[in-house]
Design a protein around this motif. Structure first.
Motif, PDB file in Angstrom:
ATOM      1  N   GLU A 119       3.817 -29.513 -18.889  1.00 42.42           N
ATOM      2  CA  GLU A 119       5.129 -29.908 -19.404  1.00 42.42           C
ATOM      3  C   GLU A 119       5.143 -29.846 -20.924  1.00 42.42           C
ATOM      4  N   CYS A 120       4.054 -30.261 -21.549  1.00 44.77           N
ATOM      5  CA  CYS A 120       3.969 -30.256 -23.015  1.00 44.77           C
ATOM      6  C   CYS A 120       3.942 -28.842 -23.591  1.00 44.77           C
ATOM      7  N   THR A 121       3.485 -27.876 -22.813  1.00 44.65           N
ATOM      8  CA  THR A 121       3.380 -26.500 -23.309  1.00 44.65           C
ATOM      9  C   THR A 121       4.525 -25.615 -22.823  1.00 44.65           C
ATOM     10  N   GLY A 122       5.540 -26.211 -22.218  1.00 41.81           N
ATOM     11  CA  GLY A 122       6.727 -25.450 -21.848  1.00 41.81           C
ATOM     12  C   GLY A 122       6.580 -24.557 -20.638  1.00 41.81           C
ATOM     13  N   VAL A 123       5.648 -24.869 -19.746  1.00 47.79           N
ATOM     14  CA  VAL A 123       5.491 -24.082 -18.522  1.00 47.79           C
ATOM     15  C   VAL A 123       6.769 -24.199 -17.687  1.00 47.79           C
ATOM     16  N   ASP A 124       7.212 -23.074 -17.146  1.00 45.05           N
ATOM     17  CA  ASP A 124       8.474 -23.053 -16.399  1.00 45.05           C
ATOM     18  C   ASP A 124       8.349 -23.671 -15.010  1.00 45.05           C
ATOM     19  N   ALA A 125       7.186 -23.556 -14.386  1.00 39.12           N
ATOM     20  CA  ALA A 125       7.002 -24.103 -13.039  1.00 39.12           C
ATOM     21  C   ALA A 125       5.521 -24.124 -12.694  1.00 39.12           C
ATOM     22  N   ILE A 126       5.167 -25.032 -11.801  1.00 38.77           N
ATOM     23  CA  ILE A 126       3.814 -25.103 -11.236  1.00 38.77           C
ATOM     24  C   ILE A 126       3.914 -24.753  -9.762  1.00 38.77           C
ATOM     25  N   ILE A 127       2.993 -23.920  -9.302  1.00 36.54           N
ATOM     26  CA  ILE A 127       2.993 -23.475  -7.905  1.00 36.54           C
ATOM     27  C   ILE A 127       1.722 -23.974  -7.233  1.00 36.54           C
ATOM     28  N   ILE A 128       1.891 -24.620  -6.081  1.00 32.76           N
ATOM     29  CA  ILE A 128       0.738 -25.103  -5.315  1.00 32.76           C
ATOM     30  C   ILE A 128       0.883 -24.662  -3.863  1.00 32.76           C
ATOM     31  N   GLY A 234      -5.836 -26.565 -20.083  1.00 33.71           N
ATOM     32  CA  GLY A 234      -5.253 -26.833 -21.390  1.00 33.71           C
ATOM     33  C   GLY A 234      -5.593 -25.758 -22.417  1.00 33.71           C
ATOM     34  N   VAL A 235      -6.828 -25.264 -22.366  1.00 36.37           N
ATOM     35  CA  VAL A 235      -7.240 -24.203 -23.297  1.00 36.37           C
ATOM     36  C   VAL A 235      -6.398 -22.942 -23.065  1.00 36.37           C
ATOM     37  N   PHE A 236      -6.250 -22.552 -21.806  1.00 35.39           N
ATOM     38  CA  PHE A 236      -5.458 -21.360 -21.472  1.00 35.39           C
ATOM     39  C   PHE A 236      -4.006 -21.526 -21.926  1.00 35.39           C
ATOM     40  N   LEU A 237      -3.422 -22.674 -21.628  1.00 33.64           N
ATOM     41  CA  LEU A 237      -2.006 -22.868 -21.955  1.00 33.64           C
ATOM     42  C   LEU A 237      -1.769 -22.903 -23.456  1.00 33.64           C
ATOM     43  N   TYR A 238      -2.655 -23.549 -24.194  1.00 34.53           N
ATOM     44  CA  TYR A 238      -2.433 -23.605 -25.635  1.00 34.53           C
ATOM     45  C   TYR A 238      -2.766 -22.289 -26.335  1.00 34.53           C
ATOM     46  N   GLU A 239      -3.649 -21.488 -25.747  1.00 37.69           N
ATOM     47  CA  GLU A 239      -3.846 -20.151 -26.299  1.00 37.69           C
ATOM     48  C   GLU A 239      -2.605 -19.300 -26.060  1.00 37.69           C
TER      49      GLU A 239
END
Length: 245
Positions: A119-128, A234-239
């Protein structure tokens, strides 16, 4: 904070399923019989709902010693999104899509931490995946600091179903795996993308790995061979955010 709700009784659970309630899991007493149970069992299988056979003592605790009839269901405190409908909405936005796929993550605290970071990195959706994934329950929501109410979460029958759908929308996939020479920092995130993180114990399913477009890994300089999945995510999303900025 809204909490997960337990409902009990076979008829009540049947009605919940038929009303499209978001059910995390159904706990059943071993040896159940009867027409009503067979009706429930048919609905469980057709809707691919996760179940667990447990001692009657656990059902007593979950139902607070009410007449559970050998069945207790845990209802999710959030509603899940339909992936295809959501992709249509995402496709209309001006921003480059960024999605997150969790391949059978099992720990609710890791799940909650990842939801918060997403949510903090602006991801549009999470899929599970419907089966084998950590539930969205009260502990998940607490760990997410409420972010579970702010970011769309989609359930699919199988992660491969999501990959096929993403391909149709020209969204590429990158798997976080050590089975590659490409560093997380050398990969190009400036494209419509879904990042895939694996489970704590097994990583990404081999059948899923065969379908992804790209793979990337985190450099590990110490003696420990892996990072906690929420930290790695977190590393992937912030990169991705760093490159897109």
């Amino acid at each position: 904070m809204e909490k997960s709700q337990n409902i009990f009784g076979i008829r009540a659970i049947i009605e919940a399923i038929e009303s499209d309630a978001s059910i995390n899991k159904i706990y059943l007493q071993k040896g159940l019989r009867g027409n009503l149970y067979y009706e429930l069992d048919k609905l469980i299988k057709s809707n691919k709902i996760a179940t667990s056979t447990v001692p009657v003592e656990k059902l007593d605790r979950l139902s607070k010693n009410n007449n559970h009839q050998g069945a207790v269901a845990q209802i999710s405190p959030i509603k899940f999104y339909d992936l295809e409908v959501l992709l249509e909405t995402i496709n209309k936005k001006e921003k480059t899509p960024l999605l997150l796929i969790l391949d059978q993550l099992s720990d609710v605290r890791n799940f909650g931490a990842i939801i918060r970071t997403a949510e903090c990195t602006g991801v549009d959706a999470i899929i599970i995946q419907k089966n084998g994934s950590a539930p969205v329950n009260a502990e998940t929501i607490k760990t997410s600091a409420g972010a579970a109410f702010k970011i769309p979460i989609c359930k699919v029958d199988h992660i491969k179903d999501a990959l096929f759908l993403l391909q149709a929308y020209d969204i590429k996939t990158v798997a976080a795996t050590e089975k590659t020479d490409t560093s997380v920092y050398d990969f190009n995130y400036n494209q419509p993308l879904a990042i895939i993180m694996g489970s704590e114990a097994k990583g990404i399913n081999p059948s899923v790995l065969k379908m992804v477009d790209y793979k990337a890994k985190l450099p590990l300089l110490g003696e420990i061979e892996s990072l906690n999945v929420s930290v790695a995510c977190g590393v992937f999303l912030y990169e991705a955010i760093r490159q897109r900025k």
